[in-house]
Design a protein around this motif. Structure first.
Motif, PDB file in Angstrom:
ATOM      1  N   TYR A 162       0.789  -1.111   0.048  1.00  0.00           N
ATOM      2  CA  TYR A 162       0.050  -0.058   0.085  1.00  0.00           C
ATOM      3  C   TYR A 162       0.970   1.126   0.058  1.00  0.00           C
ATOM      4  O   TYR A 162       0.783   2.173  -0.683  1.00  0.00           O
ATOM      5  N   ASN A 163       1.774   1.403   0.893  1.00  0.00           N
ATOM      6  CA  ASN A 163       2.744   2.384   0.909  1.00  0.00           C
ATOM      7  C   ASN A 163       3.605   2.541  -0.337  1.00  0.00           C
ATOM      8  O   ASN A 163       3.826   3.752  -0.783  1.00  0.00           O
ATOM      9  N   TYR A 164       3.950   1.630  -1.000  1.00  0.00           N
ATOM     10  CA  TYR A 164       4.695   1.406  -2.529  1.00  0.00           C
ATOM     11  C   TYR A 164       3.523   2.233  -3.400  1.00  0.00           C
ATOM     12  O   TYR A 164       4.029   3.252  -4.093  1.00  0.00           O
ATOM     13  N   ALA A 165       2.321   1.920  -3.433  1.00  0.00           N
ATOM     14  CA  ALA A 165       1.175   2.620  -4.213  1.00  0.00           C
ATOM     15  C   ALA A 165       1.381   4.144  -4.069  1.00  0.00           C
ATOM     16  O   ALA A 165       1.125   4.990  -4.876  1.00  0.00           O
ATOM     17  N   LEU A 166       1.101   4.332  -2.737  1.00  0.00           N
ATOM     18  CA  LEU A 166       0.937   5.841  -2.312  1.00  0.00           C
ATOM     19  C   LEU A 166       2.434   6.650  -2.795  1.00  0.00           C
ATOM     20  O   LEU A 166       2.269   7.569  -3.123  1.00  0.00           O
TER      21      LEU A 166
END
Length: 242
Positions: A133-137
């Protein structure tokens, strides 16, 4: 305007004796803000004067020297500081800031930042999902609208659903299990249908634009990100009620 009571609370959390920013960090960060905003502040260096009660006091006094919009940005950025951003009380402070004083937010972020922060909070116990999720953000905030952004979101959602349902099925094959899970947790039939349709739509969208390496439509990235975040947050809440 941000009430002084909120400034006091922010100072106590961000400058906490045990978990907060150090005195030297507070001084250096605020010295930089003072230069950026051409503002005089009482504490620009560390160690503080002998008459200074503690670092929380210095932080509050420095923060009070700025106007409301500047205070909003400073508190928000301090909440995002790597040393303290993962503390529950800091996350809660940031959510309250964004919720109560969103009119002071001068940053142009189209994505629902409150929703994103809440989702990250709920994902704290699901480290593999949170990582994706953080990678996507990071890609979203860097304006990298490519297929890998949606791929990260898809994997984050899939990992979360697998862990909650205790199986290893792909996202496409989870629809029946998701419906059963919601019913078992006293969810309404309408809620079941909504989730099933949501995942079905998300899966088909991902298959078309991610697996087939098609061009991602930038205007729809925000929409997909917020749909995914809402689903993940609510799904975890249902799991926690068991």
């Amino acid at each position: 305007m941000i009430p002084q009571t909120f400034i006091e609370t922010a100072g106590d959390i961000l400058g906490s004796t045990e978990k907060g920013l150090s005195g030297s960090k507070i001084a250096s960060l605020f010295a930089a803000y003072a230069v950026d905003y051409n503002t005089d502040i009482p504490y620009t260096s560390y160690p503080f004067t002998v008459s200074t009660p503690n670092k929380r006091y210095a932080l509050k006094k420095n923060l009070s020297s700025f106007n409301p919009k500047q205070q909003f940005k400073i508190i928000k950025e301090l909440c995002e500081h790597p040393e303290i951003k993962d503390l529950p009380e800091v996350r809660d402070l940031k959510i309250k800031l964004l919720t109560r004083f969103k009119g002071l937010n001068t940053d142009i972020d189209t994505v629902n930042e409150i929703l994103v922060d809440e989702t990250r909070f709920w994902l704290d116990d699901y480290t593999k999902s949170l990582e994706q999720y953080n990678y996507a953000l990071e890609k979203y905030k860097g304006n990298i609208f490519e297929r890998n952004l949606l791929d990260d979101l898809r994997l984050s959602l899939e990992l979360l659903v697998k862990e909650i349902l205790g199986n290893s099925k792909s996202l496409e094959n989870q629809l029946t299990d998701i419906g059963t899970f919601i019913k078992r947790n006293n969810g309404s039939r309408e809620l079941v249908n909504m989730f099933v349709k949501l995942i079905d739509y998300f899966t088909k969208y991902q298959n078309d634009y991610v697996k087939h390496d098609s061009q991602v439509i930038e205007e729809e990235v925000e929409f997909i990100l917020e749909i995914t975040s809402s689903f993940m947050k609510h799904f975890i809440r249902m799991k926690n009620r068991i």
